[in-house]
Design an enzyme around this catalytic site. Sequence first.
Site, PDB file in Angstrom:
ATOM      1  N   ASP A 146     -11.867  43.199 110.640  1.00 21.51           N
ATOM      2  CA  ASP A 146     -11.537  44.405 109.691  1.00 21.51           C
ATOM      3  C   ASP A 146     -10.281  45.047 110.474  1.00 21.51           C
ATOM      4  O   ASP A 146      -9.628  44.887 111.540  1.00 21.51           O
ATOM      5  CB  ASP A 146     -12.698  45.463 110.278  1.00 21.51           C
ATOM      6  CG  ASP A 146     -12.621  46.795 109.902  1.00 21.51           C
ATOM      7  OD1 ASP A 146     -12.186  46.601 108.752  1.00 21.51           O
ATOM      8  OD2 ASP A 146     -12.292  47.653 110.490  1.00 21.51           O
ATOM      9  N   GLU A 149      -9.180  41.015 106.631  1.00 19.15           N
ATOM     10  CA  GLU A 149      -9.149  42.256 106.042  1.00 19.15           C
ATOM     11  C   GLU A 149      -7.492  42.862 106.191  1.00 19.15           C
ATOM     12  O   GLU A 149      -7.528  43.688 106.894  1.00 19.15           O
ATOM     13  CB  GLU A 149     -10.251  43.042 106.385  1.00 19.15           C
ATOM     14  CG  GLU A 149     -10.259  44.152 105.024  1.00 19.15           C
ATOM     15  CD  GLU A 149      -9.772  45.641 105.605  1.00 19.15           C
ATOM     16  OE1 GLU A 149      -9.808  46.553 104.521  1.00 19.15           O
ATOM     17  OE2 GLU A 149      -9.732  45.697 106.835  1.00 19.15           O
TER      18      GLU A 149
END
Length: 675
Positions: A311, A353
Amino acid sequence: MTRLTPNETPFDLADGGRTFVSRDAYEADLTLRRLMPHVTECLDALEVDESAQTAFTKRLNEFWPELFALLRGLYGGRYDFYFHLEQILLTAAKASAERPSHLIESDRRRSHDPEWFHSEKIVGGALYVDLFSGNLNKLTDSISYFKELGLTYLHLMPLFAVRPGDSDGGYAISDYRSVDPRLGTIEDLTELAARLHEEGILLVLDFVFNHTSDDHRWAQLAQAGNIEYQDFYYIYPDRTIPDKYQATLREIFPTVRRGSFTWHDASEAWVWTTFNSFQWDLNYSNPAVFRAMAEEMFFIANTGVDILRLDAVAFIWKQMGTSCENLPEAHQLIQAFNRLARIATPGLIFKSEAIVHPEDVLKYVSPEECQISYNPTLMALLWESLATRKTSLLYQSLSRYHKLPPQTAWVNYLRCHDDIGWTFDDADAAHIGINAYEHRQFLNRFYTGQFEGSFARGIPFQENHETGDMRIAGTLASLAGLERAIELQDNREIELSVRRMLLLQSVTLSIGGIPLLYLGEEWGMLNDYEFVQDPAKAGDTRWVHRPKMRWEFLDDLKETLDADDALADRSIRRQIFRALQRMIEKRKHLAAFAGQDIQLYATGNPHLLCFARIHAGSRILVVANFSEHPQQIDGNLLRTAGLARFFENTLSDKQYSTEQPVQLEAYESLWLSRV
Ligand code: GLC
Ligand code: GLC
C-alpha cells in the site's frame, strides 16, 4: 587498507583461496559467515529438518549479497546497523521455519515458473469482507459465487484490527497480527486461505506499511513518551521542521486537513500523517522500523497469502527539499523486503500500489521489486477515452508505458475502492495537442455530470479549491451512465451504459496482465449515497462506491424472467452478469491472452483502439469502439495486422472475411482470430 570499489579486479581471500568480485562482496560474505551460527542455532531450536535448512541456506546464499548491499546502503551509517541486521536475518529464518507446508509446496512450484502469474486463467476480484459477506466464515459460502463468475484471485480489503470509528476502510491498522474481531480470527483467516487454495483461488492481502493507526501499540508507546517508539514515527515539538518539509509536499487528503502534519494534543507534538490524521507515517530511516515491519510482513504472508499488495509505496521514504514521493530509497526498501521474501517465503509476490505519474509507476515494477502493479494509467485513460470518444491519448500512453520487463505483469482494473485520479503525463497530452490542465478540468466536470451531455454520475473526492485539483468517486455503472439512464427511464441510454461497461471490461480482460474486478461491477452496482448517514464514513466520498453487497439481487440471475421484466433493473443486472461471465470464460480459453506483450495498430479511425495479443503461437486481434456510433475498420488493415482471409469474433462467434470492411456497433469490442 583501502576499499575497492565494486568493479575492481577480483582478488583472492587469503583464508580459503576464494575469490570475490569486489571488496563489498567480500564484506557481505564475511558478515554472513559471522551471522550464520546464530541462524543455524535459530533453525535448530525451531526443529527445522536438515533438508529444509539446506534449502533455506541455499536461498540465503543466493540473495544475501543483494540484501546486504541494500540494507547497508540504507542503514550502514547507523550506530546499531549490525544489531538490526542480525535481527532481520533471524526474522527471515523464523518465518521460513514457520511456513505452512501447503505454502512450501507452492513456493517450490513457483520458483521453477517465475512467470506463473502470466496465465490467462487468472481473473481477480476485490471486496470488503464485512460489506460483502459479514465475516470471514460466511465468505467461504461465496466460493461457489466466485467460481461461477470465474474468479481465481481474491483481494480481501484490509481485515486486521483497526482503530474504533473511522479507520480509512481498514487502512489504519492497530495490530497486524489479529483480525478485526467483527470479521473473525486469525484461525478463520488461515482456514479461509487453505480453502481458497484448494479451490484454485489466490489470496491477496494488503501490507499497509507506510503508516500505522494512531492506536497501534508502537504509537501508544510513543505517546507515552517512550523514545525508542517515538523514533518509529516522525514527531516534532514545533512547526520548524514540518514547515521545511511541507514547502515541497503535495497534499494527498486536503479535505481532511491542510498539509501533511497533524497536531497531536496528548503528545503536544506534530506528527507526519500523509493520509488521514490518525494514520501515522512510519520512519523507515530507522532500521528498527524496517525490522519490525518485516516481522509483520512475514506474519501476514504465512497466514496463506499469495500476493501482498504493498500500500502507498510512493510515500515510504522522506527527504527534506523533495516531494517525499518515489525517492530512490523507497525503491531500495521495497527491494530489501523483496529479497527477504525470496529468502523466507519465496512463492510470495508483491503488487505495487503507486498511483503516481506513469513513469514513476513503472519504476516499482521489476522481479526484484514488485512483480505486479496496479495499472492506474490505463485505468484513467480508459475513462478518458470513454468521455472523449477518442483513443489518441490512450494510444500515446500505451505506446510509452505498457511494456514491462519479463517476469512482471500489470493488474488492469476499471474501479477499485479508491478514487480516479487523472495521472496521465502532461507532455503526452501536449504531444497530441491537449492542454493537460484544461483536460483534467473537463474530465472532472464530465465525470461529476456537470458537463453538458455527460452520462456520468460521479462525485468529487478531495477537491482542492486552491489548486483546482479533484479526483472522482463513483461505481463503474454510475460512471458509465446506468444511474442516469435508469432515472431517465431511457431504454436506449440503459443499453448504451451496459455496452460501455462491457467495452471497458473487454479491454482490461484482454490487454495483457491480470484483470481485476471490484465486486459489484459484475451486476452493475450503482452509487450508494447512504454513506453520509454513518459518521465514520461521511467525510470520505469514496464510500459512495463501496456499498454493501445486495445478495437479493443475485436471485435475479437465477430466475427465468418473464417478458414484462425485460426492461426492469433485474434484467439489466442479469444481462451484465451473464455477459461478463461469458467474457471471462472466453478469456480463460485464449492462450494469446497470457503474458504481457501487445502490438498496437493505428486504424486511422479516432474512435477505435486496436491491438494484437500474441502468445505461444496464437494470436488475437482486439478492436474496440469507444463511440456510441457504429464504426468501420478496413478488412485489409486487419489482414496486415495478422488475420487470415477468414476470421471470427470470439465474443460473438460471428465470421468475417477481409474482403469487406468490418462493422463495429456502438461501443462494440471484437476479439478476432483466424478460423
Ligand atoms: C492506499 C489505499 C487507500 C488509503 C491509502 C492510505 O492508497 O488504497 O484506500 O486511503 O492508501 O492507506
Ligand atoms: C493518492 C495516493 C494513492 C492513494 C490515493 C487515495 O492518489 O497517491 O496512493 O491510493 O491517494 O485516494
